[in-house]
Scaffold this motif. Structure first.
Motif, PDB file in Angstrom:
ATOM      1  N   UNK A   1      42.152  35.850  27.579  1.00  0.00           N
ATOM      2  CA  UNK A   1      40.775  35.400  27.752  1.00  0.00           C
ATOM      3  C   UNK A   1      40.533  34.301  26.732  1.00  0.00           C
ATOM      4  N   UNK A   2      40.379  33.075  27.208  1.00  0.00           N
ATOM      5  CA  UNK A   2      40.043  31.970  26.313  1.00  0.00           C
ATOM      6  C   UNK A   2      39.169  30.981  27.069  1.00  0.00           C
TER       7      UNK A   2
ATOM      8  N   UNK B   1      44.143  38.943  33.977  1.00  0.00           N
ATOM      9  CA  UNK B   1      44.032  40.391  33.901  1.00  0.00           C
ATOM     10  C   UNK B   1      44.940  41.034  34.941  1.00  0.00           C
ATOM     11  N   UNK B   2      45.405  42.232  34.624  1.00  0.00           N
ATOM     12  CA  UNK B   2      46.237  43.019  35.531  1.00  0.00           C
ATOM     13  C   UNK B   2      45.423  44.161  36.113  1.00  0.00           C
ATOM     14  N   UNK B   3      45.621  44.420  37.395  1.00  0.00           N
ATOM     15  CA  UNK B   3      45.020  45.565  38.069  1.00  0.00           C
ATOM     16  C   UNK B   3      46.117  46.585  38.377  1.00  0.00           C
ATOM     17  N   UNK B   4      45.886  47.837  37.997  1.00  0.00           N
ATOM     18  CA  UNK B   4      46.883  48.891  38.175  1.00  0.00           C
ATOM     19  C   UNK B   4      46.431  49.909  39.218  1.00  0.00           C
ATOM     20  N   UNK B   5      47.394  50.393  40.008  1.00  0.00           N
ATOM     21  CA  UNK B   5      47.187  51.545  40.886  1.00  0.00           C
ATOM     22  C   UNK B   5      48.210  52.590  40.464  1.00  0.00           C
ATOM     23  N   UNK B   6      47.773  53.577  39.706  1.00  0.00           N
ATOM     24  CA  UNK B   6      48.724  54.530  39.129  1.00  0.00           C
ATOM     25  C   UNK B   6      49.309  55.465  40.173  1.00  0.00           C
ATOM     26  N   UNK B   7      48.691  55.559  41.344  1.00  0.00           N
ATOM     27  CA  UNK B   7      49.214  56.435  42.391  1.00  0.00           C
ATOM     28  C   UNK B   7      50.454  55.851  43.045  1.00  0.00           C
ATOM     29  N   UNK B   8      50.573  54.520  43.076  1.00  0.00           N
ATOM     30  CA  UNK B   8      51.675  53.866  43.774  1.00  0.00           C
ATOM     31  C   UNK B   8      52.579  53.044  42.863  1.00  0.00           C
TER      32      UNK B   8
ATOM     33  N   UNK C   1      45.074  35.331  37.745  1.00  0.00           N
ATOM     34  CA  UNK C   1      44.968  34.208  36.828  1.00  0.00           C
ATOM     35  C   UNK C   1      43.874  33.263  37.320  1.00  0.00           C
ATOM     36  N   UNK C   2      42.865  33.049  36.471  1.00  0.00           N
ATOM     37  CA  UNK C   2      41.806  32.083  36.761  1.00  0.00           C
ATOM     38  C   UNK C   2      41.920  30.966  35.729  1.00  0.00           C
ATOM     39  N   UNK C   3      42.059  29.729  36.203  1.00  0.00           N
ATOM     40  CA  UNK C   3      42.178  28.573  35.317  1.00  0.00           C
ATOM     41  C   UNK C   3      41.022  27.622  35.567  1.00  0.00           C
TER      42      UNK C   3
END
Length: 252
Positions: free
Chosen positions: A168-169, A175-182, A189-191
């Motif tokens: 973040x700058x 940011x990473x999105x996690x799905x712990x079930x799979x 990435x936003x630039x």
């Protein structure tokens, strides 16, 4: 040519990504990050040939070749390989276009390696298992397979949260999105450019645990030789956020 998932024939690393890849990952091209990796890989190659899975624009392959190691690469993205070819010494490195989980090249190698979290680009367990088998099939007896990858940061997820920011700058949000079930995740990435316009990129991954990688290696007939926190060979601990692991194909 577009694939059914919306990507082109280069996967998620087509021309739009390849054009700015080195600049967007500039910190990874810092000699302070590159040289320790090349030191380890050159030592493990021990004068033999090296195979890079996911060779990309040559961040590791080019300095490794300058050490006198014969390097061959596999990569799905022609756009990324074009960037490699345009660099000094890039035209001397052999590259086979294809999926590094299954694509075979001629000959045997003393070393195969997969760096910078690229094992996670294989988005199913089956593909990751295939990758280990493919690496082992290319190795001569006594050869090594090296993987550099992060440890899943699930400890940073409180109940109900799925996102972990990693940058973040003023110009970039990641940011990473996690799905712990799979065990699936996606990196976003936003630039924001100087002219006020912005771009957005989302890439899917499958995160994988060290013990799971060890089992994949065992299925491929390899055994763990070393695991470190990083290329400086510092100890891997329960606090490590990444690891460099070395599996060996038995000589017998």
């Amino acid at each position: 040519m577009n694939n059914s998932d919306g990507t082109d024939e280069d996967g998620y690393f087509g021309e739009s990504v390849a054009a700015t890849y080195d600049e967007s990952s500039a910190e990874m091209f810092d000699p302070a990050r590159v040289e320790p990796a090349v030191d380890v890989l050159a030592e493990l190659a021990a004068g033999g040939r090296a195979l890079e899975l996911g060779i990309g624009t040559g961040r590791i392959a080019l300095p490794l070749a300058r050490r006198g190691v014969e390097v061959h690469g596999i990569d799905l993205s022609r756009a990324m390989v074009d960037r490699l070819r345009a660099k000094p010494g890039g035209d001397a490195i052999g590259v086979t276009i294809g999926d590094f989980a299954t694509t075979r090249v001629d000959g045997t190698f003393s070393l195969a390696y997969l760096v910078f979290n690229t094992i996670n680009n294989l988005t199913s367990q089956d593909a990751q298992v295939d990758c280990f088998r493919n690496a082992a099939a290319h190795l001569a007896p006594g050869g090594c397979f090296v993987v550099e990858v992060g440890v899943p940061e699930l400890r940073r997820l409180p109940p109900g949260q799925t996102a972990v920011p990693f940058r973040v700058d003023g110009s970039r949000l990641g940011f990473d999105l996690y799905d712990v079930a799979t065990q699936s995740m996606s990196s976003h990435h936003v630039t924001v450019r100087e002219d006020g316009t912005s771009s957005y990129l989302s890439i899917p991954f499958r995160y994988v645990w060290p013990a799971e990688l060890d089992l994949m290696a065992r299925l491929a007939g390899m055994r763990l030789r070393a695991r470190w926190d990083g290329w400086d060979r510092s100890p891997f601990t329960s606090e490590s956020r990444q690891h460099v692991s070395v599996w060996e194909k038995p000589a017998g």
